[in-house]
Design an enzyme around this catalytic site. Structure first.
Site, PDB file in Angstrom:
ATOM      1  N   ASP A 110       0.866  -1.177   0.000  1.00 48.94           N
ATOM      2  CA  ASP A 110       0.000   0.000   0.000  1.00 48.94           C
ATOM      3  C   ASP A 110       0.902   1.226   0.000  1.00 48.94           C
ATOM      4  OD1 ASP A 110      -1.817   2.067   0.428  1.00 48.94           O
ATOM      5  OD2 ASP A 110      -3.082   0.853   1.750  1.00 48.94           O
ATOM      6  N   ARG A 139      -0.033   4.409  -0.383  1.00 49.13           N
ATOM      7  CA  ARG A 139      -0.768   5.653  -0.201  1.00 49.13           C
ATOM      8  C   ARG A 139      -0.267   6.469   0.994  1.00 49.13           C
ATOM      9  NH1 ARG A 139      -6.721   3.163  -0.384  1.00 49.13           N
ATOM     10  NH2 ARG A 139      -5.590   1.599   0.830  1.00 49.13           N
TER      11      ARG A 139
END
EC number: 3.5.4.25
Length: 223
Positions: free
Chosen positions: A132, A134
């Site tokens: 991930d 982000r």
């Protein structure tokens, strides 16, 4: 409070939203100057936000949001979020973070690996990419630019709440979204529970997985 640069509103325009199921609502779409990652994120302001509005950080998903892909739950989550936020008053941040930040082409490459048996996180790792990628600094900048310092977060993902708190935003409560399962996304949803502690009912997803496997076996033997 962390020292992050301030963003400022760039424009605000009224947009009538129309969904395939007939739901309609008008929204203000806000753009920004000075976002840390340089991306064209937008804030969709719905209803009448109060002192602690309902907010969703929604990462862009072309396949799910636009084309209705059943491999994820992004499209139904977006539709649900717009109505729930409009009813209460709040903001949906539409963030240009396709594929949990790895981009559209890489996401589709990861899909091909998932077809070979890897889960969504294993597929990213096999491509040499973060599970991930982000970062929600820009989201915190957008919220501050809108005057939002405290909110209820519409999300199953504890990392979103954790990052916002680290960035100086008070997350009063984390409100789970609905559960949108299909025969094609249930293993994806289970991976989110097991790998990144999303608040989804694991027992229910297990039951769906078993039912899906039986259905697929029946279809294969029938053919």
């Amino acid at each position: 409070m962390p020292d992050i640069p301030a963003a400022t509103p760039r424009s605000r325009v009224r947009v009538p939203l129309r969904f395939h199921d007939g739901y309609r609502v008008d929204a203000d779409v806000v753009t920004f100057h000075g976002l840390a990652d340089g991306q064209e994120h937008v804030a969709v302001v719905l209803g009448d936000p109060g002192p602690a509005p309902l907010v969703r950080l929604h990462s862009e998903c072309l396949t799910g949001d636009v084309f209705g892909s059943a491999r994820c739950d992004c499209g139904p989550q977006l539709r649900e979020a717009v109505e729930r936020i409009a009813d209460r008053g709040g903001v949906l941040l539409y963030l240009r973070q396709e594929g949990r930040g790895i981009g559209l082409y890489n996401k589709l490459d990861a899909y091909a690996l998932q077809d070979q048996g890897l889960d969504t996180y294993e597929a990213n790792a096999a491509l040499g990419l973060p599970e991930d990628a982000r970062d929600y600094t820009a989201a915190a900048q957008m919220l501050r630019a809108l005057g939002i310092r405290e909110l209820d977060l519409l999300s199953n993902n504890p990392d979103k709440a954790g990052q916002l708190r680290t960035l100086g935003i008070t997350v009063r409560d984390r409100v789970p979204t609905g559960v949108f399962t299909t025969a094609h996304n249930v293993r994806y949803l289970r991976a989110k529970v097991l790998q990144t502690q999303h608040t989804l009912p694991l027992a229910g997803l297990t039951e769906v997985t078993e039912l899906t496997e039986v259905t697929e076996l029946t279809e294969l033997t029938a053919g």
